[in-house]
Structure formats: structure tokens, C-alpha cells
Design a protein around this motif. Sequence first.
Motif, short mmCIF file in Angstrom:
data_model
loop_
_atom_site.label_atom_id
_atom_site.label_comp_id
_atom_site.label_asym_id
_atom_site.label_seq_id
_atom_site.Cartn_x
_atom_site.Cartn_y
_atom_site.Cartn_z
N VAL A 1 0.77 -1.42 0.05
CA VAL A 1 0.11 0.11 0.09
C VAL A 1 0.83 1.23 0.05
N SER B 1 1.91 1.94 -3.74
CA SER B 1 1.03 2.41 -4.50
C SER B 1 0.38 3.78 -4.03
N ASP C 1 -5.00 2.31 -4.97
CA ASP C 1 -5.39 1.04 -5.65
C ASP C 1 -6.23 0.20 -4.85
N LEU C 2 -7.10 -0.08 -5.19
CA LEU C 2 -8.16 -1.24 -4.55
C LEU C 2 -8.03 -2.58 -4.89
N VAL D 1 -5.88 -4.44 -4.08
CA VAL D 1 -5.43 -5.32 -2.89
C VAL D 1 -6.38 -6.27 -2.53
N ASP D 2 -7.75 -5.70 -2.30
CA ASP D 2 -8.69 -6.60 -1.83
C ASP D 2 -8.89 -8.02 -2.58
N ASN E 1 1.13 -4.99 -5.66
CA ASN E 1 0.32 -6.34 -5.69
C ASN E 1 0.95 -7.58 -5.60
N VAL F 1 1.26 -7.84 -1.92
CA VAL F 1 0.08 -8.14 -1.20
C VAL F 1 -0.15 -9.67 -1.70
N THR G 1 -8.68 -5.79 3.36
CA THR G 1 -7.43 -5.88 3.37
C THR G 1 -6.96 -4.61 3.14
N ILE G 2 -7.55 -3.78 2.40
CA ILE G 2 -7.01 -2.37 1.93
C ILE G 2 -7.09 -1.59 3.11
N LEU H 1 -3.97 0.43 5.17
CA LEU H 1 -3.75 1.84 5.18
C LEU H 1 -3.77 2.30 6.70
#
Length: 310
Positions: free
Chosen positions: A23, A26, A34-35, A37-38, A190, A193, A215-216, A220
Motif C-alpha cells: 500500500v 501505491s 489502488d483497491l 489489494v482486496d 500487488n 500483497v 485488506t486495503i 492503510l
Amino acid sequence: MSALAISGALEAGLLFSLVALGVYLSFRVLNFPDLTVDGSFPLGAAATAVAIVNGVNPFLATAIGMLAGGAAGLVSGILNVRFRILNLLAGILTMVALYSINLRVMGRPNISLYGETTIFTPFETLLDFGIWTNCAVLLFIAVAMKFLVDWFLSTQIGLALRASGENPVMARAQSVGNGRMTLIGITLSNALVGLAGSLFAQSQGMADVSMGIGTIVTGLAALIIGETLLGSIKVVWATLGCLIGSVLYRFFIAAALNAGFLGIQAQDLNLVTAVVVAVAVVLSQARRNSRFRLWPALRRALTAPQPQKG
């Protein structure tokens, strides 16, 4: 808290420190919300679980999970750079698509790894730390990834990546391809991740299609807590803050859930998470605002003319 609860919180914190590092790349380095991640987190877990169940060496399976996460990030980058889709929307589209892809990869909603050889299995006899064995392995991996990120961001490509995120116009004037830097940064983000998802599945003994929800937020929260404590100006301190912030975040959650006098139960996890994140953001803003208020006063004191002696 019991020793088991402490080791569990430490293990989860070290795992999600890899998410926080991703995170950081990004959100902070590239300024790219950037979403993906989930979706890339469970994708790394799914790819690794399928590989292990089919007899692949767990170390190779972990690398496969990491590459799968990086591929997901690359898709988001391509949607943004090549097809001019807003970065936030590109991540959402990839994240939504990955839910179906993860189901396709696993063939069912979840895969059990109980009884399978994982990356942690050899160290159970080699280290013999009991409930702390996984923590020791994850600490080594997290610290190694932190130093790798520090090293990468100090290379020529890493400096170009930072310049592209900080000031795209200036970077373009210096012949830096902003689009290419975005693809590289989001892929690496990623990949970290995906590695976290792969290790999480092996640590917990299963991979589930819904394990990436939130996860995001966790990444954060760890990032913000780390920045509040150590700052974000220097890369070395920012990445260290990701590790410390992630561990502290998991300890906050564990402490809240184990504080019986507060009346908090397991179903209150999302509420506790929201409160911890909100407090971290408020503290971060307070720290930043106090610094900006003090700076003009310090500058005036340093630049004020000295009184002349009689």
C-alpha cells in the motif's frame, strides 16, 4: 492477553506488514489509490493453495502466489495507463473481476491446507520455537522485504518511480515514462500483497475466496499508524513504520477484543477496526498540523535581525 493471543496478533501483524509495504508503494510513492489489494490478497492465497494441494514445492508455490498478485496489479495498471480508466475505478474493476477468478482458480469457495507441507513446515523442527516459530519466519520475511523495498527505491528505476509519483510533469520533462513507472509500481505493490496472501493461507491452513475483504483498510491503517509514529519523509523510516504500524494495529485489535470489561465481542471487529483507523487518521492530521503551525514561528525566530549592541 494470553501468550497464544499475543503470538497470534504478532503473526497477523507481520503478515499484514507486507500489505502495508504494498500500500505504501501505491498510495504514497505513486499516489495511486489502488483497491486491487482486496482481490490480489486472496488471489495469492488461492494460487498457492492450489499449487500446494497439487504437490508443488511450498517455496515455489509461494512464488507463484506472489506472481499472481503482481499480475493482478499489472491488469489494474494497464486499465489505467493504456485505456485511460481512472485509477480508482481501474482498481475496483480488477478487484470485482478477481472474485470470480479466485473461484475459478480454486474451483470452490475454499481450500484446506491442513496436513499439507507449507513453507513453515521445515522450520517447525529447525527452529522449534513452539507457537513463536511462525512469528520468527514471518519476521525474517517482513524485514527482508522492507530492506528490498528500501534498496529498490534507491535504484535508478526506484528514483524514477518516486519522481513520477511526486511530480509527473517534472518526471516527464526528465524523460521518465510515467505510464511505465505506474505499471512497475502497481505490479510490485500487488506482488507484495499476493505474497502476504500466500503466507496467510499457509499460516492459517486454508484459502478462502472472501479472505481479502477489508485488506486495503488494514494496510492503510498500518501505514497511517506508522507515519504518525515515525513520519514519512525518508523511505527507510516510512517502510519501518509499515512494519511497526501493522504490528501495533493488530495488537490494538487483539487487546480490544480481549478486554472483557469493555463488553466488546467478536462481532464488533469491524467497529473496532473503524475506530482504530479513525483515531490513527486524527492523530496523523494533528501531528502534521502542529508541525506546520510551529514552522513559521521557528523560521521567524531564526531569520529575525539580531539587536545591535550599544
